[in-house]
Design a protein around this motif. Structure first.
Motif, mmCIF file in Angstrom:
data_model
loop_
_atom_site.group_PDB
_atom_site.id
_atom_site.type_symbol
_atom_site.label_atom_id
_atom_site.label_comp_id
_atom_site.label_asym_id
_atom_site.label_seq_id
_atom_site.Cartn_x
_atom_site.Cartn_y
_atom_site.Cartn_z
ATOM 1 N N LEU A 293 8.799 -6.677 -4.329
ATOM 2 C CA LEU A 293 8.040 -5.466 -4.630
ATOM 3 C C LEU A 293 8.933 -4.227 -4.507
ATOM 4 O O LEU A 293 8.908 -3.342 -5.366
ATOM 5 N N GLU A 294 9.724 -4.181 -3.438
ATOM 6 C CA GLU A 294 10.627 -3.057 -3.242
ATOM 7 C C GLU A 294 11.694 -2.996 -4.320
ATOM 8 O O GLU A 294 12.019 -1.921 -4.842
ATOM 9 N N ALA A 295 12.246 -4.171 -4.690
ATOM 10 C CA ALA A 295 13.271 -4.202 -5.736
ATOM 11 C C ALA A 295 12.699 -3.710 -7.059
ATOM 12 O O ALA A 295 13.368 -2.966 -7.789
ATOM 13 N N ALA A 296 11.489 -4.099 -7.374
ATOM 14 C CA ALA A 296 10.863 -3.648 -8.620
ATOM 15 C C ALA A 296 10.626 -2.144 -8.580
ATOM 16 O O ALA A 296 10.885 -1.445 -9.565
ATOM 17 N N ALA A 297 10.153 -1.642 -7.459
ATOM 18 C CA ALA A 297 9.900 -0.199 -7.330
ATOM 19 C C ALA A 297 11.190 0.585 -7.491
ATOM 20 O O ALA A 297 11.205 1.659 -8.108
ATOM 21 N N ASP A 298 12.284 0.067 -6.949
ATOM 22 C CA ASP A 298 13.555 0.764 -6.966
ATOM 23 C C ASP A 298 14.366 0.547 -8.249
ATOM 24 O O ASP A 298 15.408 1.176 -8.431
ATOM 25 N N ALA A 299 13.908 -0.348 -9.113
ATOM 26 C CA ALA A 299 14.648 -0.658 -10.342
ATOM 27 C C ALA A 299 14.755 0.596 -11.216
ATOM 28 O O ALA A 299 13.786 1.349 -11.373
ATOM 29 N N VAL A 300 15.917 0.785 -11.750
ATOM 30 C CA VAL A 300 16.152 1.930 -12.641
ATOM 31 C C VAL A 300 15.742 1.502 -14.052
ATOM 32 O O VAL A 300 16.267 0.506 -14.579
ATOM 33 N N PRO A 301 14.807 2.210 -14.655
ATOM 34 C CA PRO A 301 14.372 1.841 -15.998
ATOM 35 C C PRO A 301 15.537 1.927 -16.983
ATOM 36 O O PRO A 301 16.390 2.797 -16.887
ATOM 37 N N ALA A 302 15.529 0.990 -17.923
ATOM 38 C CA ALA A 302 16.607 0.949 -18.930
ATOM 39 C C ALA A 302 16.411 2.007 -19.990
ATOM 40 O O ALA A 302 15.406 2.536 -20.245
ATOM 41 N N LEU B 294 0.835 -1.205 0.000
ATOM 42 C CA LEU B 294 0.000 0.000 0.000
ATOM 43 C C LEU B 294 0.866 1.250 0.000
ATOM 44 O O LEU B 294 0.559 2.229 -0.690
ATOM 45 N N GLU B 295 1.969 1.206 0.752
ATOM 46 C CA GLU B 295 2.892 2.342 0.769
ATOM 47 C C GLU B 295 3.536 2.544 -0.598
ATOM 48 O O GLU B 295 3.647 3.676 -1.084
ATOM 49 N N LEU B 296 3.955 1.450 -1.221
ATOM 50 C CA LEU B 296 4.590 1.554 -2.540
ATOM 51 C C LEU B 296 3.595 2.053 -3.593
ATOM 52 O O LEU B 296 3.951 2.864 -4.454
ATOM 53 N N ARG B 297 2.363 1.583 -3.524
ATOM 54 C CA ARG B 297 1.344 2.041 -4.485
ATOM 55 C C ARG B 297 1.057 3.524 -4.331
ATOM 56 O O ARG B 297 0.646 4.183 -5.282
ATOM 57 N N ALA B 298 1.246 4.062 -3.128
ATOM 58 C CA ALA B 298 0.972 5.476 -2.861
ATOM 59 C C ALA B 298 2.224 6.343 -3.002
ATOM 60 O O ALA B 298 2.194 7.523 -2.638
ATOM 61 N N ASP B 299 3.296 5.776 -3.533
ATOM 62 C CA ASP B 299 4.546 6.529 -3.675
ATOM 63 C C ASP B 299 4.295 7.797 -4.484
ATOM 64 O O ASP B 299 3.557 7.769 -5.477
ATOM 65 N N PRO B 300 4.887 8.923 -4.072
ATOM 66 C CA PRO B 300 4.687 10.169 -4.823
ATOM 67 C C PRO B 300 5.260 10.115 -6.249
ATOM 68 O O PRO B 300 4.838 10.888 -7.106
ATOM 69 N N ASP B 301 6.178 9.193 -6.489
ATOM 70 C CA ASP B 301 6.715 9.001 -7.845
ATOM 71 C C ASP B 301 5.829 7.978 -8.554
ATOM 72 O O ASP B 301 5.877 6.787 -8.246
#
Length: 158
Positions: free
Chosen positions: A149-158, A120-127
């Motif tokens: 879930l955290e690793a996916a959220a923090d992944a840097v897009p290619a 829920l916190e990750l879904r509400a991320d301001p980014d």
């Protein structure tokens, strides 16, 4: 003048005959839960079971085989951490069937969403991109795994 409402709602789950067993299992898994009343048939079997899960009231009706539970109604179980997700998931899945996105159906046919609060916190991320990556990771999972879930959220897009 403010009045206190007297109308409340109470979810009622229809079981064939084993609603008491299910309610006993549920209250054993969720803190602040208890069976509050069992109304019995003349033969001694349970007709209805009133119980609370985390303080929220539910009712089970052993109404026979006329109706079956479906995923159209589910109970969302918000878990504090991965250990709680694992404990609840494993216990509810016993004899049941896992689905996707943190959903499972227990052996009695009740659908559950076992969700870590971190999602829920990750879904509400301001980014919004970070939130979207977490949601996309969730969509590919069965049991939700906080670290993934955290690793996916923090992944840097290619």
């Amino acid at each position: 003048m403010t009045t206190t409402p007297t109308t409340t709602t109470l979810p009622c789950l229809w079981f064939d005959t084993d609603g008491l067993e299910a309610a006993e299992r549920y209250v054993s898994l969720v803190p602040d839960s208890e069976i509050t009343e069992v109304v019995r048939n003349p033969d001694g079997s349970a007709l209805t079971v009133s119980f609370t899960l985390a303080g929220r009231e539910y009712l089970v009706l052993n109404g026979g085989p006329a109706y079956a539970l479906s995923p159209a109604f589910s109970i969302q179980l918000l878990c504090e951490d991965q250990a709680e997700v694992d404990r609840c998931w494993d216990a509810l899945l016993e004899g049941g069937e896992e689905s996707r996105c943190g959903w499972l159906q227990d052996r009695w046919g009740v659908s559950w969403q076992v969700v870590p609060r971190r999602l829920l916190e990750l879904r509400a991320d301001p980014d919004p991109a970070r939130a979207q990556r977490a949601v996309e990771a969730m969509l590919g999972m069965r049991k939700l795994v906080v670290a993934e879930l955290e690793a996916a959220a923090d992944a840097v897009p290619a």
